[in-house]
Write a protein that holds these residues in place. Structure first.
Motif, PDB file in Angstrom:
ATOM      1  N   ASN A  46       0.795  -1.222   0.000  1.00  0.00           N
ATOM      2  CA  ASN A  46       0.000   0.000   0.000  1.00  0.00           C
ATOM      3  C   ASN A  46       0.832   1.279   0.000  1.00  0.00           C
ATOM      4  O   ASN A  46       0.294   2.368  -0.192  1.00  0.00           O
ATOM      5  CB  ASN A  46      -0.954   0.008   1.196  1.00  0.00           C
ATOM      6  N   GLU A  47       2.131   1.150   0.227  1.00  0.00           N
ATOM      7  CA  GLU A  47       3.010   2.320   0.185  1.00  0.00           C
ATOM      8  C   GLU A  47       3.586   2.437  -1.225  1.00  0.00           C
ATOM      9  O   GLU A  47       4.744   2.115  -1.482  1.00  0.00           O
ATOM     10  CB  GLU A  47       4.110   2.206   1.238  1.00  0.00           C
ATOM     11  N   ILE A  48       2.735   2.896  -2.134  1.00  0.00           N
ATOM     12  CA  ILE A  48       3.101   2.972  -3.543  1.00  0.00           C
ATOM     13  C   ILE A  48       3.229   4.435  -3.947  1.00  0.00           C
ATOM     14  O   ILE A  48       2.311   5.238  -3.716  1.00  0.00           O
ATOM     15  CB  ILE A  48       2.049   2.274  -4.418  1.00  0.00           C
ATOM     16  N   VAL A  49       4.354   4.764  -4.539  1.00  0.00           N
ATOM     17  CA  VAL A  49       4.585   6.104  -5.073  1.00  0.00           C
ATOM     18  C   VAL A  49       4.296   6.065  -6.557  1.00  0.00           C
ATOM     19  O   VAL A  49       4.943   5.319  -7.303  1.00  0.00           O
ATOM     20  CB  VAL A  49       6.029   6.564  -4.812  1.00  0.00           C
ATOM     21  N   VAL A  50       3.298   6.823  -6.988  1.00  0.00           N
ATOM     22  CA  VAL A  50       2.892   6.811  -8.391  1.00  0.00           C
ATOM     23  C   VAL A  50       3.475   8.025  -9.096  1.00  0.00           C
ATOM     24  O   VAL A  50       3.401   9.158  -8.603  1.00  0.00           O
ATOM     25  CB  VAL A  50       1.352   6.757  -8.533  1.00  0.00           C
ATOM     26  N   VAL A  51       4.070   7.775 -10.263  1.00  0.00           N
ATOM     27  CA  VAL A  51       4.772   8.806 -11.024  1.00  0.00           C
ATOM     28  C   VAL A  51       4.134   8.912 -12.394  1.00  0.00           C
ATOM     29  O   VAL A  51       3.951   7.909 -13.095  1.00  0.00           O
ATOM     30  CB  VAL A  51       6.275   8.464 -11.156  1.00  0.00           C
ATOM     31  N   ASP A  52       3.779  10.121 -12.799  1.00  0.00           N
ATOM     32  CA  ASP A  52       3.187  10.366 -14.115  1.00  0.00           C
ATOM     33  C   ASP A  52       3.143  11.878 -14.290  1.00  0.00           C
ATOM     34  O   ASP A  52       3.627  12.626 -13.429  1.00  0.00           O
ATOM     35  CB  ASP A  52       1.776   9.749 -14.199  1.00  0.00           C
ATOM     36  N   ASN A  53       2.539  12.336 -15.408  1.00  0.00           N
ATOM     37  CA  ASN A  53       2.356  13.783 -15.527  1.00  0.00           C
ATOM     38  C   ASN A  53       0.987  14.230 -15.006  1.00  0.00           C
ATOM     39  O   ASN A  53       0.761  15.410 -14.820  1.00  0.00           O
ATOM     40  CB  ASN A  53       2.582  14.264 -16.966  1.00  0.00           C
ATOM     41  N   PHE A  54       0.056  13.298 -14.808  1.00  0.00           N
ATOM     42  CA  PHE A  54      -1.218  13.525 -14.131  1.00  0.00           C
ATOM     43  C   PHE A  54      -2.048  14.662 -14.727  1.00  0.00           C
ATOM     44  O   PHE A  54      -2.795  15.332 -14.017  1.00  0.00           O
ATOM     45  CB  PHE A  54      -0.999  13.786 -12.630  1.00  0.00           C
ATOM     46  N   THR A  55      -1.925  14.909 -16.013  1.00  0.00           N
ATOM     47  CA  THR A  55      -2.708  15.977 -16.641  1.00  0.00           C
ATOM     48  C   THR A  55      -3.962  15.453 -17.331  1.00  0.00           C
ATOM     49  O   THR A  55      -4.847  16.237 -17.668  1.00  0.00           O
ATOM     50  CB  THR A  55      -1.860  16.746 -17.667  1.00  0.00           C
ATOM     51  N   ASN A  56      -4.019  14.148 -17.567  1.00  0.00           N
ATOM     52  CA  ASN A  56      -5.169  13.553 -18.234  1.00  0.00           C
ATOM     53  C   ASN A  56      -6.169  13.090 -17.179  1.00  0.00           C
ATOM     54  O   ASN A  56      -5.959  12.085 -16.503  1.00  0.00           O
ATOM     55  CB  ASN A  56      -4.710  12.379 -19.104  1.00  0.00           C
ATOM     56  N   GLU A  57      -7.260  13.845 -17.028  1.00  0.00           N
ATOM     57  CA  GLU A  57      -8.217  13.537 -15.965  1.00  0.00           C
ATOM     58  C   GLU A  57      -8.852  12.171 -16.135  1.00  0.00           C
ATOM     59  O   GLU A  57      -9.160  11.490 -15.155  1.00  0.00           O
ATOM     60  CB  GLU A  57      -9.296  14.621 -15.916  1.00  0.00           C
ATOM     61  N   ARG A  58      -9.045  11.755 -17.383  1.00  0.00           N
ATOM     62  CA  ARG A  58      -9.653  10.442 -17.592  1.00  0.00           C
ATOM     63  C   ARG A  58      -8.709   9.332 -17.135  1.00  0.00           C
ATOM     64  O   ARG A  58      -9.149   8.335 -16.556  1.00  0.00           O
ATOM     65  CB  ARG A  58     -10.015  10.264 -19.064  1.00  0.00           C
ATOM     66  N   LYS A  59      -7.417   9.495 -17.381  1.00  0.00           N
ATOM     67  CA  LYS A  59      -6.451   8.502 -16.909  1.00  0.00           C
ATOM     68  C   LYS A  59      -6.425   8.426 -15.389  1.00  0.00           C
ATOM     69  O   LYS A  59      -6.204   7.352 -14.816  1.00  0.00           O
ATOM     70  CB  LYS A  59      -5.047   8.829 -17.431  1.00  0.00           C
ATOM     71  N   LEU A  60      -6.647   9.553 -14.734  1.00  0.00           N
ATOM     72  CA  LEU A  60      -6.596   9.557 -13.278  1.00  0.00           C
ATOM     73  C   LEU A  60      -7.656   8.651 -12.658  1.00  0.00           C
ATOM     74  O   LEU A  60      -7.493   8.181 -11.530  1.00  0.00           O
ATOM     75  CB  LEU A  60      -6.753  10.985 -12.751  1.00  0.00           C
ATOM     76  N   LEU A  61      -8.739   8.394 -13.402  1.00  0.00           N
ATOM     77  CA  LEU A  61      -9.757   7.466 -12.907  1.00  0.00           C
ATOM     78  C   LEU A  61      -9.164   6.079 -12.677  1.00  0.00           C
ATOM     79  O   LEU A  61      -9.673   5.313 -11.847  1.00  0.00           O
ATOM     80  CB  LEU A  61     -10.921   7.380 -13.892  1.00  0.00           C
ATOM     81  N   ASN A  62      -8.100   5.747 -13.406  1.00  0.00           N
ATOM     82  CA  ASN A  62      -7.458   4.445 -13.234  1.00  0.00           C
ATOM     83  C   ASN A  62      -6.884   4.268 -11.830  1.00  0.00           C
ATOM     84  O   ASN A  62      -6.654   3.132 -11.389  1.00  0.00           O
ATOM     85  CB  ASN A  62      -6.341   4.257 -14.257  1.00  0.00           C
ATOM     86  N   LEU A  63      -6.607   5.372 -11.141  1.00  0.00           N
ATOM     87  CA  LEU A  63      -6.017   5.296  -9.802  1.00  0.00           C
ATOM     88  C   LEU A  63      -7.031   5.552  -8.700  1.00  0.00           C
ATOM     89  O   LEU A  63      -6.686   5.520  -7.514  1.00  0.00           O
ATOM     90  CB  LEU A  63      -4.864   6.302  -9.685  1.00  0.00           C
ATOM     91  N   SER A  64      -8.280   5.773  -9.083  1.00  0.00           N
ATOM     92  CA  SER A  64      -9.315   6.050  -8.087  1.00  0.00           C
ATOM     93  C   SER A  64      -9.506   4.863  -7.153  1.00  0.00           C
ATOM     94  O   SER A  64      -9.591   3.714  -7.588  1.00  0.00           O
ATOM     95  CB  SER A  64     -10.636   6.374  -8.794  1.00  0.00           C
ATOM     96  N   GLY A  65      -9.525   5.154  -5.855  1.00  0.00           N
ATOM     97  CA  GLY A  65      -9.765   4.112  -4.864  1.00  0.00           C
ATOM     98  C   GLY A  65      -8.561   3.274  -4.508  1.00  0.00           C
ATOM     99  O   GLY A  65      -8.667   2.340  -3.698  1.00  0.00           O
ATOM    100  N   LYS A  66      -7.403   3.570  -5.077  1.00  0.00           N
ATOM    101  CA  LYS A  66      -6.196   2.795  -4.783  1.00  0.00           C
ATOM    102  C   LYS A  66      -5.533   3.296  -3.496  1.00  0.00           C
ATOM    103  O   LYS A  66      -5.672   4.455  -3.114  1.00  0.00           O
ATOM    104  CB  LYS A  66      -5.202   2.895  -5.943  1.00  0.00           C
ATOM    105  N   HIS A  67      -4.819   2.399  -2.843  1.00  0.00           N
ATOM    106  CA  HIS A  67      -4.046   2.763  -1.653  1.00  0.00           C
ATOM    107  C   HIS A  67      -2.660   3.221  -2.115  1.00  0.00           C
ATOM    108  O   HIS A  67      -1.863   2.419  -2.604  1.00  0.00           O
ATOM    109  CB  HIS A  67      -3.925   1.574  -0.704  1.00  0.00           C
ATOM    110  N   LEU A  68      -2.397   4.513  -1.964  1.00  0.00           N
ATOM    111  CA  LEU A  68      -1.173   5.106  -2.493  1.00  0.00           C
ATOM    112  C   LEU A  68      -0.465   5.915  -1.409  1.00  0.00           C
ATOM    113  O   LEU A  68      -1.103   6.490  -0.533  1.00  0.00           O
ATOM    114  CB  LEU A  68      -1.491   6.011  -3.691  1.00  0.00           C
ATOM    115  N   GLN A  69       0.846   5.976  -1.524  1.00  0.00           N
ATOM    116  CA  GLN A  69       1.647   6.755  -0.588  1.00  0.00           C
ATOM    117  C   GLN A  69       1.791   8.199  -1.043  1.00  0.00           C
ATOM    118  O   GLN A  69       1.659   9.131  -0.254  1.00  0.00           O
ATOM    119  CB  GLN A  69       3.044   6.125  -0.447  1.00  0.00           C
TER     120      GLN A  69
END
Length: 321
Positions: free
Chosen positions: A25-48
């Protein structure tokens, strides 16, 4: 902490799901995070933490002692991209910097390569290192991936464990944002639900009938299982194919999609677009002996079963993985 680059994308977000399922659950996610639709892919995930890709290396300089593993899956993945400078920056130079950082801080890494490195397939689909300098990809994207593979194996200094994965035709949930680059299954689902029929590319090769073009289609859940295996074993560094080892036709794929939707098949054909016709692959099939040889024993999902799961559990309800 585990770092996942390209984390809002298709395969990487599926990997985050799989890591969470294994109680990472201690996951560091790296991206440019500008695509709002792509961000749905990380919804509800346990992230650090979220880290912008432009800020990642300064972040790593500060936090490397807390990092356990890096999955470098971020890349420009559009096979029709013609801007070689952009591909050089995102797919080659960024990956070199990641490699060097992993060497400096003694971090294990898995990175994304591609079956696009095999080009027309005239040399076959073996992941033997000896073939790497002989491969001739058919597009700039494939060149960028092959250039890094060749660079990596030639380096005198390497991370203590590393693996490059040559992804074949990956399909499955969380690819909703990919547009033209999405799998044929997603395109088929959309066409069938909207029109009741599916149109495939006509064959322009006399050796293949219409719809009989073949690909090695691999379910994304199998892909992330392999990633988990490599993270857990951390032995036998190298470049590995990641397909199923069995080529299937586009007709097989389309008929399975109709079946998953409980609809009668209605298939038509149109000419392959001219901008990809000269570089179109008519057959791909991963040689999986190298990965099997290091102890990966899990079976890969049959195309029919993967499509049934994808369509009924994700596409029909509009669910994310």
């Amino acid at each position: 902490m585990i770092v996942v680059t390209g984390a809002a994308g298709f395969i990487a977000s599926a990997l985050v799901t799989r890591l969470n399922a294994a109680n990472f659950n201690e996951i560091v996610v790296v991206d440019n995070f500008t695509n709002e639709r792509k961000l749905l892919n990380l919804s509800g995930k346990h992230l650090q933490q979220y880290v912008d890709r432009e800020e990642f290396f300064p972040w790593l300089d500060e936090h490397h002692a807390d990092v356990e593993f890096i999955f470098h899956l971020g890349a420009r993945t559009d096979t029709t991209e013609t801007n070689r400078d952009l591909l050089n920056i995102l797919n080659l130079e960024y990956s070199k910097q990641m490699w060097q950082a992993c060497c400096q801080y003694q971090l294990p890494m898995v990175y994304a390569s591609s079956a696009a490195t095999y080009g027309s397939g005239t040399l076959g689909y073996s992941d033997d290192d000896a073939l790497l300098p002989l491969l001739r990809p058919l597009n700039p994207y494939g060149d960028s991936k092959n250039d890094f593979d060749n660079w990596a194996v030639q380096q005198p200094e390497k991370p203590f464990f590393w693996a490059g994965l040559k992804f074949f035709n990956v399909y499955g949930p969380n690819e909703y944002h990919k547009g033209r680059m999405a799998s044929v299954i997603l395109h088929a689902f959309r066409q069938i639900t909207e029109t009741g029929s599916m149109t495939l590319f006509r064959s322009h090769n006399p050796d293949y009938a219409d719809g009989e073009q073949q690909r090695d289609f691999v379910y994304v859940k199998d892909v992330v299982d392999v990633c988990m295996f490599l993270m857990q074993t951390r032995r036998h560094s190298g470049i590995y194919n990641l397909g199923t080892g069995e080529a299937r036709t586009f007709l097989d794929l389309t008929l399975s999609t109709f079946a998953a939707l409980d609809r009668p098949a209605d298939i038509h054909f149109r000419d392959t677009p001219e901008d990809i016709r000269d570089t179109y692959q008519y057959f791909t099939q991963a040689d999986m002996s190298k990965l099997r040889g290091i102890g990966y024993e899990r079976p890969f999902t049959r195309l029919e079963d993967g499509i049934n799961d994808y369509v009924r559990q994700y596409l029909v309800p509009g669910a994310y993985y």
